[in-house]
Design a protein around this motif. Structure first.
Motif, PDB file in Angstrom:
ATOM      1  N   PRO A  95      -4.163   4.738   3.289  1.00 30.98           N
ATOM      2  CA  PRO A  95      -3.375   3.898   2.368  1.00 30.98           C
ATOM      3  C   PRO A  95      -4.158   3.530   1.113  1.00 30.98           C
ATOM      4  CG  PRO A  95      -3.207   3.098   4.633  1.00 30.98           C
ATOM      5  CD  PRO A  95      -4.299   4.121   4.621  1.00 30.98           C
ATOM      6  N   GLY A 125       3.062   1.198  12.068  1.00 27.21           N
ATOM      7  CA  GLY A 125       2.189   0.572  11.083  1.00 27.21           C
ATOM      8  C   GLY A 125       0.751   0.535  11.568  1.00 27.21           C
ATOM      9  N   GLY A 141      -9.336 -12.621   6.819  1.00 25.13           N
ATOM     10  CA  GLY A 141      -8.995 -12.298   8.201  1.00 25.13           C
ATOM     11  C   GLY A 141      -8.172 -11.038   8.268  1.00 25.13           C
ATOM     12  N   GLU A 142      -7.412 -10.927   9.314  1.00 24.04           N
ATOM     13  CA  GLU A 142      -6.649  -9.717   9.573  1.00 24.04           C
ATOM     14  C   GLU A 142      -5.445  -9.613   8.659  1.00 24.04           C
ATOM     15  OE1 GLU A 142      -5.439  -9.491  13.610  1.00 24.04           O
ATOM     16  OE2 GLU A 142      -4.274  -7.651  13.348  1.00 24.04           O
ATOM     17  N   LEU A 143      -5.156  -8.384   8.230  1.00 25.16           N
ATOM     18  CA  LEU A 143      -3.893  -8.088   7.578  1.00 25.16           C
ATOM     19  C   LEU A 143      -2.938  -7.565   8.641  1.00 25.16           C
ATOM     20  CD1 LEU A 143      -5.556  -8.317   4.954  1.00 25.16           C
ATOM     21  CD2 LEU A 143      -4.269  -6.357   4.080  1.00 25.16           C
ATOM     22  N   PHE A 145      -4.189   0.815  -2.182  1.00 26.76           N
ATOM     23  CA  PHE A 145      -3.716  -0.505  -2.589  1.00 26.76           C
ATOM     24  C   PHE A 145      -2.893  -0.408  -3.868  1.00 26.76           C
ATOM     25  CE2 PHE A 145      -3.670  -4.971  -3.100  1.00 26.76           C
ATOM     26  CZ  PHE A 145      -4.150  -5.318  -4.353  1.00 26.76           C
ATOM     27  N   PHE A 169       0.352  -5.447   9.278  1.00 27.18           N
ATOM     28  CA  PHE A 169       1.135  -4.430   8.599  1.00 27.18           C
ATOM     29  C   PHE A 169       2.503  -4.246   9.246  1.00 27.18           C
ATOM     30  CE2 PHE A 169      -1.639  -2.316   5.540  1.00 27.18           C
ATOM     31  CZ  PHE A 169      -2.891  -2.788   5.924  1.00 27.18           C
ATOM     32  N   GLY A 170       3.494  -3.988   8.400  1.00 25.30           N
ATOM     33  CA  GLY A 170       4.782  -3.511   8.879  1.00 25.30           C
ATOM     34  C   GLY A 170       4.707  -2.027   9.184  1.00 25.30           C
ATOM     35  N   GLU A 171       5.819  -1.476   9.680  1.00 26.75           N
ATOM     36  CA  GLU A 171       5.831  -0.060  10.064  1.00 26.75           C
ATOM     37  C   GLU A 171       6.134   0.851   8.878  1.00 26.75           C
ATOM     38  OE1 GLU A 171       6.916  -0.615  14.784  1.00 26.75           O
ATOM     39  OE2 GLU A 171       8.174   0.662  13.525  1.00 26.75           O
ATOM     40  N   GLN A 204      -1.213  -7.053  -4.829  1.00 28.76           N
ATOM     41  CA  GLN A 204      -1.121  -8.197  -3.930  1.00 28.76           C
ATOM     42  C   GLN A 204      -0.380  -9.325  -4.631  1.00 28.76           C
ATOM     43  OE1 GLN A 204      -4.174 -11.338  -3.505  1.00 28.76           O
ATOM     44  NE2 GLN A 204      -4.598 -10.447  -1.502  1.00 28.76           N
ATOM     45  N   GLN A 210       0.838   5.198   1.190  1.00 28.56           N
ATOM     46  CA  GLN A 210       0.124   6.163   2.031  1.00 28.56           C
ATOM     47  C   GLN A 210       0.786   7.528   1.895  1.00 28.56           C
ATOM     48  OE1 GLN A 210      -0.012   5.354   6.267  1.00 28.56           O
ATOM     49  NE2 GLN A 210      -1.834   6.618   6.535  1.00 28.56           N
ATOM     50  N   LEU A 267       4.665   6.968   2.413  1.00 32.41           N
ATOM     51  CA  LEU A 267       4.978   5.819   3.265  1.00 32.41           C
ATOM     52  C   LEU A 267       4.472   4.575   2.542  1.00 32.41           C
ATOM     53  CD1 LEU A 267       5.977   4.851   6.110  1.00 32.41           C
ATOM     54  CD2 LEU A 267       3.572   5.012   6.827  1.00 32.41           C
ATOM     55  N   LEU A 306       3.640   0.708   2.755  1.00 36.36           N
ATOM     56  CA  LEU A 306       3.302  -0.287   3.768  1.00 36.36           C
ATOM     57  C   LEU A 306       3.156  -1.662   3.139  1.00 36.36           C
ATOM     58  CD1 LEU A 306       0.592   1.863   5.541  1.00 36.36           C
ATOM     59  CD2 LEU A 306       2.759   1.162   6.577  1.00 36.36           C
ATOM     60  N   TYR A 358      -9.022   0.170  11.772  1.00 37.91           N
ATOM     61  CA  TYR A 358      -7.585   0.064  12.022  1.00 37.91           C
ATOM     62  C   TYR A 358      -7.111   1.344  12.692  1.00 37.91           C
ATOM     63  CZ  TYR A 358      -6.548  -4.165   9.286  1.00 37.91           C
ATOM     64  OH  TYR A 358      -6.453  -5.461   8.832  1.00 37.91           O
ATOM     65  N   TYR A 369       0.838  -1.189   0.000  1.00 40.75           N
ATOM     66  CA  TYR A 369       0.000   0.000   0.000  1.00 40.75           C
ATOM     67  C   TYR A 369       0.878   1.245   0.000  1.00 40.75           C
ATOM     68  CZ  TYR A 369      -4.045  -2.889   1.185  1.00 40.75           C
ATOM     69  OH  TYR A 369      -5.053  -3.815   1.152  1.00 40.75           O
TER      70      TYR A 369
END
Lengths: 117, 115
Positions: A43, B43, A104-106, A45, A108-110, A48, A37, A88, A90, B36, A35
Motif C-alpha cells: 500500500p 484488509g 498505535g495500531e492502524l 499512502f 484497516f477496512g477490507e 490522512q 494498493q 485496491l 484501503l 502486517y 492508501y
C-alpha cells in the motif's frame, strides 16, 4: 473484524469519470488514512485526515481529494480517472496522537477494488 | 527517508516447518517497526509491533520478530507453519517524510504453505 467498513467493495469505471469511496471509522478513532494498493505491491499512502482536516499527503496529484465528517467517517474522491488508478483502496482508522502522528495500531477496512477501463 | 526492504517476494514452506520472513530497515535511529498480514481479499491486520521496549516481540498467531540494531533487521518467524498462515506479509515503518503520519510498507512477501 476491525470495525472499519468500506463501500463499495468493487466498482468499475471508465477513464475520465469520477469516483467516491466511503469509509466508516472504528468508534472513537479521530484519524483516518487512505492508501492505494496496486496489484502485487504494498500500500502507498494517499493522505490522512485528522479532526476533519487534511493532515498529511503522499505523492498523489490533487485530483485525489477527501473529506472527513464530524462522526469521523470519510470519503476519498478521485477525478479524471486514469487506467493506473485501478487498485485496491484501503481506509485505516486510528486514535491519532499529537497532530495525528501514529502512536498505535492502524485498523484497516477490507478495501474498495476499483477497476478503470 | 526511512524505509524497509523485504528480502524475499515469495517464501514456500511445508505445514509444520518453521517460517522466516526477512526484513531490513534503513534508519539513522531505532525506529518503530510493524509486521502486517493481508489474507486474500481481506484488509491488513497488525501481527506485531516493535517500539523499543523489548527486542523480541511476540505477536498474534504464534509469530514473533527480533529487532537487531547491529544488523538493521526485523525478521518475522514462526516455529511451525499452519495452512491458515498463507498470506501476504508486510514489514512496515512510520514514515519520517510524513511526520510519522503515514506508514511506509515494504514490497511484501507472499507466504505459501504446502500440505
Amino acid at each position: 473484524e476491525t470495525g472499519v467498513t468500506q463501500s463499495p467493495t468493487h466498482l468499475i469505471k471508465t477513464r475520465g469519470q469520477q469516483v467516491t469511496l466511503r469509509c466508516s471509522s472504528q468508534s472513537g478513532h479521530n484519524t483516518v488514512s487512505w492508501y492505494q494498493q496496486a496489484l502485487g505491491q504494498g500500500p502507498q499512502f494517499i493522505f490522512q485526515y485528522y479532526r476533519e482536516e487534511e493532515n498529511g499527503r503522499g505523492n498523489f496529484p490533487p485530483r485525489f481529494s477527501g473529506l472527513q465528517f464530524p462522526n469521523y467517517s470519510s470519503e476519498l474522491n478521485v477525478n479524471a480517472l486514469e487506467l493506473d488508478d485501478s487498485a485496491l483502496y484501503l481506509c485505516a482508522s486510528s486514535l491519532g496522537g499529537t497532530s495525528g502522528r501514529i502512536t498505535g495500531e492502524l485498523f484497516f477496512g477490507e478495501g474498495s477494488r476499483l477497476t478503470v477501463l | 527517508a526511512q524505509s524497509v526492504t523485504q528480502l524475499d517476494s515469495h517464501v514456500s514452506v511445508s505445514e509444520g516447518t518453521p517460517v522466516l520472513l526477512r526484513c531490513n530497515y534503513s534508519s539513522s535511529y531505532s525506529p518503530s517497526l510493524f509486521w502486517y498480514v493481508q489474507h486474500p481479499n481481506k484488509g491488513l491486520q497488525l501481527l506485531l509491533k516493535y517500539t523499543s521496549a523489548a527486542t523480541l516481540v511476540k505477536g498474534i498467531n504464534g509469530f514473533e520478530a527480533e529487532f537487531k540494531k547491529s544488523e538493521t533487521s526485523f525478521h518475522l518467524t514462526k516455529p511451525s507453519a499452519h495452512m491458515s498462515d498463507a498470506a501476504e506479509y508486510f514489514c512496515v515503518v512510520p514514515g519520517l517524510d510524513t511526520g510519522r503520519r503515514a506508514l511506509t510498507f515494504g514490497s511484501g512477501t507472499r507466504l505459501q504453505v504446502q500440505p
